[in-house]
Motif scaffolding. Structure first.
Motif, PDB file in Angstrom:
ATOM      1  N   LYS A  99      47.702  39.615  44.255  1.00 52.79           N
ATOM      2  CA  LYS A  99      48.261  39.785  42.907  1.00 52.79           C
ATOM      3  C   LYS A  99      47.675  38.806  41.892  1.00 52.79           C
ATOM      4  O   LYS A  99      48.409  38.090  41.194  1.00 52.79           O
ATOM      5  N   PRO A 100      46.350  38.775  41.762  1.00 58.24           N
ATOM      6  CA  PRO A 100      45.766  37.916  40.722  1.00 58.24           C
ATOM      7  C   PRO A 100      46.096  38.464  39.335  1.00 58.24           C
ATOM      8  O   PRO A 100      46.192  39.682  39.142  1.00 58.24           O
ATOM      9  N   ASP A 101      46.270  37.557  38.386  1.00 53.45           N
ATOM     10  CA  ASP A 101      46.479  37.990  36.998  1.00 53.45           C
ATOM     11  C   ASP A 101      45.146  38.412  36.378  1.00 53.45           C
ATOM     12  O   ASP A 101      45.073  39.402  35.644  1.00 53.45           O
ATOM     13  N   VAL A 102      44.112  37.620  36.661  1.00 46.96           N
ATOM     14  CA  VAL A 102      42.774  37.884  36.131  1.00 46.96           C
ATOM     15  C   VAL A 102      41.883  38.332  37.279  1.00 46.96           C
ATOM     16  O   VAL A 102      41.793  37.666  38.310  1.00 46.96           O
ATOM     17  N   ILE A 103      41.232  39.468  37.088  1.00 42.09           N
ATOM     18  CA  ILE A 103      40.417  40.070  38.139  1.00 42.09           C
ATOM     19  C   ILE A 103      38.939  39.936  37.786  1.00 42.09           C
ATOM     20  O   ILE A 103      38.525  40.282  36.679  1.00 42.09           O
ATOM     21  N   MET A 104      38.168  39.427  38.722  1.00 41.81           N
ATOM     22  CA  MET A 104      36.719  39.438  38.570  1.00 41.81           C
ATOM     23  C   MET A 104      36.218  40.806  39.022  1.00 41.81           C
ATOM     24  O   MET A 104      36.569  41.281  40.101  1.00 41.81           O
ATOM     25  N   ILE A 105      35.382  41.439  38.214  1.00 37.98           N
ATOM     26  CA  ILE A 105      35.081  42.855  38.449  1.00 37.98           C
ATOM     27  C   ILE A 105      33.608  43.132  38.192  1.00 37.98           C
ATOM     28  O   ILE A 105      32.973  42.495  37.347  1.00 37.98           O
ATOM     29  N   THR A 143      52.471  39.915  35.606  1.00 38.10           N
ATOM     30  CA  THR A 143      53.641  39.561  34.786  1.00 38.10           C
ATOM     31  C   THR A 143      53.279  38.457  33.802  1.00 38.10           C
ATOM     32  O   THR A 143      54.147  37.895  33.158  1.00 38.10           O
ATOM     33  N   ASN A 144      51.994  38.165  33.709  1.00 38.02           N
ATOM     34  CA  ASN A 144      51.509  37.066  32.875  1.00 38.02           C
ATOM     35  C   ASN A 144      50.358  37.552  31.990  1.00 38.02           C
ATOM     36  O   ASN A 144      49.321  36.897  31.884  1.00 38.02           O
TER      37      ASN A 144
END
Length: 499
Positions: free
Chosen positions: A96-102, A349-350
């Motif tokens: 559940k990362p808030d920021v995803i490396m993609i 949630t952030n």
């Protein structure tokens, strides 16, 4: 310069530059922020803080960053029971990362599946200043997201054609222009004389490293966006009239004696050992008309006045144009790649704090700080790109990255193909060069054997270990990253300017 030294240099310089930033308990928006934790997906914690986290944390001290390491994704695929894409989705669901490396190729699929948050409203806010980003970036990201904006890259890599204006003037050859095809660039290269020997003779063009037909073919096919296989159907597409014509063009330019190769310097190392390091390179010494290269070369050209023994004897009057583009689609280039794309998990949630992070590392202040540290990648903010009135720096971003290259998902390509095919291609094209076989016969062989490799399916880690052990002996096993990840890391490593 060793990799750890490069990392340390970046950390130390960034820390020193932060003296001009505002510290305290305010976020980069200037408003008071409550203490919070932000989970960010990245390769590893140390690299993350070296590249982004240290700078961001310094100006956002109330944000605790937790890095979730993507190595866990590859661990999940080792037993061969699930593929990379499934492991990637499981990773996001559980961590559940808030920021995803993609990767660019994932923007479409993950966006369509509802895994990513649409950030267009954030980007359109006046304080973000989207207009300051390099032209075409937002449109490219939206194109990959099927019309929605899911991610922002942190940098991009761009190659261009550098050319020596004095040589063009001397031999009455018209200057190259933006958005030429390889055929047009090659025609210009053939207008220069071919007599004499290195290091005294003039060369028309440098477009690669080695004197092999396969390398020239790969360079030309990249420019034309000509693909050797279909990544969706996993079927070869190399035995076609278009490929036949391209290989014939490669043979023509190879036989024209217009090209310079790096191995020419290596073969004459004894004869040039007493020459100044820079004078050995024909572009620096004013003997090479054009070369395809990355933006790091600008720094090298600027270094001539400081480090060369006789800088006045070296190139002064140079300019750049866009790298060759496809004749079928001149608005796109395969020589531009966006890198370090971050997106927001739609289940986060952030959301606000996640955008605060992305907006900062793609924003004006971060670009100002990082522009002081020399990297091979280009700044996202064109304001911080070195410019003067005499040179065509717009060439670095005048065309947008190739859509096809950015949507290619190498995680679906069988590893055995990635291990074997390019060596096979090198061998078959070498036979063409030596006259052992024809172009048509070589392409037919590559089509048949390539299809056989693509049909073998994905390998487990155990199968890959056995493959390398059989090939190189005991201890030869290794874990292989997808081709797009490897290419990104190689660019980051090789294109750092070494002084």
């Amino acid at each position: 310069m060793k990799k750890w030294m490069k990392t340390s240099l970046a950390v130390c310089m960034s820390a020193a530059l932060l003296a001009g930033c505002s510290f305290g308990s305010k976020g980069n928006s200037g408003s008071e922020t409550e203490p919070s934790t932000l989970k960010v997906m990245y390769y590893d914690e140390s690299s993350f803080f070296s590249e982004y986290g240290m700078v961001y944390s310094a100006v956002n001290p109330d944000v605790e960053i937790e890095v979730v390491n993507t190595s866990k994704i590859y661990e999940r695929t080792n037993d061969g029971e699930i593929d990379y894409n499934e492991a990637y989705l499981q990773f996001i669901e559980e961590e559940k990362p808030d920021v995803i490396m993609i990767e660019p190729s994932q923007l479409t699929s993950l966006g369509d599946e509802g895994k990513l948050y649409d950030i267009e409203n954030f980007v359109n806010e006046e304080k973000y200043n989207a207009a300051g980003l390099v032209p075409g970036l937002i449109d490219s990201m939206k194109n990959l997201g099927n019309g929605k904006l899911y991610g922002i890259p942190t940098s991009f890599y761009s190659q261009v054609i550098y050319y020596n204006k004095d040589l063009f003037d001397e031999y009455g050859v018209p200057y190259p222009t933006d958005q030429m095809s390889w055929a047009q660039i090659i025609d210009l290269a053939k207008m220069f004389p071919t007599d004499g020997e290195y290091p005294d003779r003039v060369y028309g063009l440098k477009m690669g490293w080695g004197q092999e037909l396969s390398e020239i073919v790969n360079t030309l096919s990249q420019g034309e966006n000509l693909q050797m296989f279909n990544a969706d159907t996993l079927q070869m597409t190399i035995d076609t009239p278009a490929w036949n014509s391209l290989v014939e063009t490669a043979i023509s330019v190879m036989n024209s004696n217009s090209l310079f190769y790096d191995n020419i310097m290596w073969e004459n190392e004894g004869a040039i050992s007493n020459m100044d390091y820079y004078a050995r390179d024909p572009f620096y010494s004013g003997k090479l008309a054009m070369r395809l290269d990355g933006n790091y070369l600008m720094q090298e050209l600027e270094n001539l006045s400081t480090y060369a023994q006789n800088p006045d004897d070296l190139i002064q009057n140079w300019d750049i144009v866009t790298a060759p583009v496809s004749s079928a689609n001149p608005e796109e280039s395969s020589y531009i790649n966006y890198q370090g794309i971050f997106a927001i998990n739609s289940q986060s949630t952030n959301i606000e704090q996640a955008w605060n992070f992305i907006s900062y590392i793609t924003g004006d202040e971060y670009a100002r700080v990082k522009s002081k540290v020399t990297y091979g990648n280009m700044p996202l903010r064109s304001t911080y790109m070195k410019k003067d009135d005499d040179r065509n720096y717009d060439a670095f971003y005048k065309v947008r990255p190739s859509t096809y290259n950015n949507t290619m998902d190498y995680n679906k390509v069988p590893q055995i193909f990635q291990f074997e095919f390019y060596s096979l291609m090198q061998t078959e094209l070498a036979k063409v060069s030596s006259g052992e076989t024809t172009v048509a016969e070589a392409l037919s062989t590559l089509q048949i054997k390539g299809d056989e490799l693509l049909a073998q399916g994905m390998m487990s880690q155990e199968e890959m270990d056995k493959y390398w052990e059989d090939k190189y002996g005991e201890g030869g096993g290794m874990e292989v990253l997808p081709m797009d990840v490897v290419e990104t890391e190689e660019i980051a490593e090789e294109e750092v300017v070494e002084e």
